[in-house]
Structures are given as C-alpha cells and as structure tokens.
Scaffold this active site. Structure first.
Site, PDB file in Angstrom:
ATOM      1  N   LYS A 118      39.591  36.050  36.601  1.00 33.39           N
ATOM      2  CA  LYS A 118      39.616  36.992  37.726  1.00 33.39           C
ATOM      3  C   LYS A 118      38.539  38.041  37.531  1.00 33.39           C
ATOM      4  O   LYS A 118      38.183  38.370  36.402  1.00 33.39           O
ATOM      5  CB  LYS A 118      40.975  37.699  37.777  1.00 33.39           C
ATOM      6  CG  LYS A 118      41.308  38.293  39.117  1.00 33.39           C
ATOM      7  CD  LYS A 118      41.959  37.266  40.000  1.00 33.39           C
ATOM      8  CE  LYS A 118      42.279  37.789  41.365  1.00 33.39           C
ATOM      9  NZ  LYS A 118      43.074  36.793  42.128  1.00 33.39           N
TER      10      LYS A 118
HETATM   11  N1  GLU Z   1      42.019  34.838  45.156  1.00 29.81           N
HETATM   12  C1  GLU Z   1      42.775  33.661  45.443  1.00 29.81           C
HETATM   13  C2  GLU Z   1      44.003  33.598  44.559  1.00 29.81           C
HETATM   14  O1  GLU Z   1      44.454  34.582  44.030  1.00 29.81           O
HETATM   15  C3  GLU Z   1      41.922  32.403  45.445  1.00 29.81           C
HETATM   16  C4  GLU Z   1      41.406  31.943  44.122  1.00 29.81           C
HETATM   17  C5  GLU Z   1      40.439  30.760  44.174  1.00 29.81           C
HETATM   18  O2  GLU Z   1      40.382  30.040  45.166  1.00 29.81           O
HETATM   19  O3  GLU Z   1      39.762  30.590  43.171  1.00 29.81           O
HETATM   20  O4  GLU Z   1      44.601  32.561  44.434  1.00 29.81           O
END
Ligand code: GLU
Length: 437
Positions: A118
């Site tokens: 993240k």
């Molecule tokens: N931000 C989204 C989540 O928390 C998408 C993550 C992604 O597709 O890599 O799942």
C-alpha cells in the site's frame, strides 16, 4: 529476551513508535491459533517486508511544499506486492501498514497470484487551499487537481528510480483514480506497471472502474439470498459516493433494493421511498458531490448511521464506526464493509452481540483487486479480457470466497474470522512452500 521480541523492539525503535494494536493483527493472531501457526511464523506473516519513506517536494504559488509519502511492502509470497495509493490527510505509516496487510489478506482470500502492499500520501488539500486561495485566485477543484498531478509526478519518479516497477503494482485508493495511475504508464510505457488505467490506455480493463462497487453489491445480494430476503423488501444506506459507493448503490438499485440514504464528505440525500440512483450518479459526476441533488431531503453522516435500514454500507474512509458510536447505529440486518477497516475491533464484537452480521472488507471490496489481477495479466501476458469475462470472473470469485467463508464460519466464529482463516492459511502455505518461513 526472545528472538521474536527483539525483532519487534527493533522495528519499533527504528520507526520511533509502536504500532497501535490493529484489527487485522487481532484477526490474524486468532487465525494463527486456530491454524496451529507458531508465534514466530505468525510474525513473519504479520510484519511488513519493507517500509519506504519518500519526501515529495512540490512547488505551488512560489512556495515549496514537502509532502510526506510512504510505501509499505507487506507480503509477496503469492505474487507481486499489490495495493492502492491513498491520498488523504489522515495517512500515517501504521495506517498504511495495516492497509498493506489487509491487501495480503484480500488477494489471498480471493486466491489471486498477488501479494499485499500500500502507498500513502499525506496531504490536506482543503487546508492548503485555505492558505493559498487568496494568492492563487483559483477555485478549489482546479487547485486540487493541479497540485495532485504535481505530487503524483514526483511520486512516480521516485517509484521508478527505486526499481519498484512490477515489484509493487499500485492501483487507486481513497483520493486517487485512473488519472493518477495513467502517470505511471506515461513514465514507463509498461502496461503492467499499474492497474485501473483509464479507458483507451494500453492494457486497460473494461469493468475495472465498476468492479469494486459491483463486487460490493454482489456480496450483499448473496448474503440477502442466504438469509431469504427479497431485494425488493430491503432498504440500504450508503456512506460515501465515490467510485465504490456510487457503483455499489447503482447495482443494488438495479437489482431492486431501495437505496434510501447516501452521504459524502459535503452532504447527503435521504428518501424513504428510494433515491433515484441513476439521477444521483449523473448529478454527482457533474458536481463532484451529492450535496444539492435534493435540498428538501437531506441527511448527515450521523443521521445516516442512525437510520433503521436493513443494510448499512460504509464506503468511504476507515475507522468511522467504533465503540463510541456503534450503539447509535440503526442497521437491522447486515453491515457491508465496502471501505477498508470502517469498523473497529470492539465495534465488530458489539454488532455481533446485537445479531447484526458483518461482511468483512477483504471479502466485500475484493472486486477491485480481482479485476486488477486480470488487468495485470493483460499487461504481462498479452491476453485480452472483455467486459463480460471480467464480470463473470468477479461472480465466480465471489461465489468461491463466499462458499469458503461459510464452510469455516461456525468454527471461526464470524465471517471476518472465517475470511481471515482462509487467507492466512493460503499465505502461510505459500511461505512454507517457498521456504520463506
Ligand atoms: N485500493 C483497492 C483496495 O483496497 C484496490 C487495490 C488494487 O486493485 O490493487 O482493494
């Protein structure tokens, strides 16, 4: 001092703070106990592989702002680190860590060949705007869009310089969207560098934009089916009308549910007869808020939470429901976590005692990363998926996750714990197979 304890102390000393007790940590510890995973093995799964701090200097109005950003690479036992970029005033290293950990639990539950990571960029556009608006004489949205673009360009430069391309594959999260993802492609011309690329960019995936909201709606409908409820008899309240909340409301409305309340950062709409969701989506796309759609029938967040709706869907920021306000929730049947970690650990227990079920974030909002997985495969493999295949894939994945969660629910105690058990076991197995623990 035991080796494991020394290891934890060292991380904390290095970062100069102790990680607050996290919900994912508690869930994972509980799963480890059920799965017979030892404490030292558990720590290998729970703790991140790496933290990266990056200062992003950007110039605006003749001043240089130093924006703080961080990338947490959590686990790549099952594939590249995967997870979104959050741009928000509340970002901090431990929150990004927990969100990265949650991505590991999400990709693993969905059985994707991806890991968890993240990014967080800490910036308060509203506050900055207040300080600069007289000098710059510009409206808020053009100000924010321009500044965000500068910040993201700086972020992308460092991302590439650090060699993170295809090691960590970003996507949007709160505060970011396809426009920001495109900058990764512009810099690298690699379609596998990022997911949720806008339509028309090499390797973009039809359905990626709608995927998280679609998955949220699909997960809700599966639950309703299981408890024998007809969607036409069900009322829904949605907190947040961004990419996730708006499409969740759209698909639930399409399937016959009555969406009675919607709020966002600026305001809210309430209509016990059911809101005109297609109309609201059009309005929100033009005005970037739901505020003003219907001035006679308004509601705020506290009002939305207190509503006696069958389904409550928090689809905005995390940590919005805790032991302080859980007692005031009016939800009757099920709380559907479209946001990441909207409900605190204590509040989860209190809801369960009241007989309200909770569908956990790593299941409910997995649609985004399930679609991202296909988009990534397109990027690396030269395959192409059409819209129908994407939605079919989402349905199959949700059917499987739901069956697995139901199978374990009784032993685990709740849907959240069952989801964590499945995810932990898969990650653990991959780490064992690869001799990572
Ligand atoms: N931000 C989204 C989540 O928390 C998408 C993550 C992604 O597709 O890599 O799942």
């Amino acid at each position: 001092m035991k080796n494991e304890d020394r290891y934890l102390k060292n991380i904390e000393k290095f970062i100069c703070s102790r990680e607050p007790e996290s919900r994912s940590g508690i869930l994972m510890k509980d799963s480890a106990r059920r799965l017979g995973i030892s404490r030292s093995e558990y720590l290998q799964i729970e703790k991140p592989y790496a933290f990266i701090y990056q200062r992003l200097p950007v110039e605006i109005g003749g001043e240089v702002l130093n924006i703080s950003s961080g990338i947490v690479l959590h686990n790549r036992a099952r594939g590249p680190f995967k997870g979104g970029i959050r741009i928000d005033p509340d970002v901090n290293i431990w929150e990004t860590t927990e969100l990265a950990r949650l991505m590991t639990l999400k990709t693993s539950l969905a059985d994707l060949e991806l890991g968890g990571g993240k990014s967080g960029i800490k910036v308060d556009f509203h506050k900055l705007y207040e300080g600069l608006k007289d000098k710059l004489k510009v409206d808020f949205y053009p100000f924010m869009d321009r500044l965000k673009d500068h910040i993201m360009r700086e972020f992308v430069d460092h991302f590439v310089e650090r060699g993170l391309v295809r090691t960590y594959v970003p996507a949007p999260d709160m505060g970011s969207s396809g426009a920001e993802m495109m900058l990764f492609y512009n810099k690298t011309h690699d379609p596998a560098v990022v997911t949720a690329k806008p339509e028309g960019i090499e390797g973009w995936l039809p359905g990626r934009r709608e995927a998280t909201g679609f998955g949220t709606s699909y997960a809700t409908l599966k639950y309703l089916e299981q408890v024998g409820k007809n969607p036409a008899d069900v009322t829904v309240a949605v907190q947040g009308f961004g990419n996730v909340g708006s499409y969740a409301a759209h698909y639930l409305h399409r399937e016959g549910c009555r969406v009675v309340a919607v709020t966002d950062f600026y305001g809210g709409v309430y209509n016990p007869e059911g809101i005109d969701i297609p109309g609201l989506m059009e309005y929100a796309a033009a005005h970037r808020t739901v505020k003003g759609f219907d001035d006679k029938h308004t509601i705020d967040n506290a009002g939305l939470f207190a509503l006696e709706a069958d389904v409550l869907i928090p689809a905005a920021s995390g940590h919005v429901i805790d032991k302080g306000n859980v007692g005031a929730l009016g939800v009757k049947l099920v709380l559907v976590e479209a946001a990441n970690m909207p409900v605190s650990w204590e509040a989860m227990g209190m809801l369960q005692q009241r007989g309200v079920n909770l569908l956990p974030d790593n299941y409910v909002n997995a649609g985004g990363v399930i679609a991202s997985d296909l988009e990534y495969k397109q990027g690396v493999g030269g395959v192409r998926f059409n819209r129908q295949q994407v939605f079919q894939r989402l349905e199959t994945k949700f059917d499987t996750m739901w069956a697995e969660m139901n199978e374990r629910r009784e032993i685990a105690g709740s849907f959240s714990q069952a989801a964590c058990d499945v995810a932990m076991e898969r990650t653990y197995k991959a780490m064992r197979t690869r001799s990572l623990i």
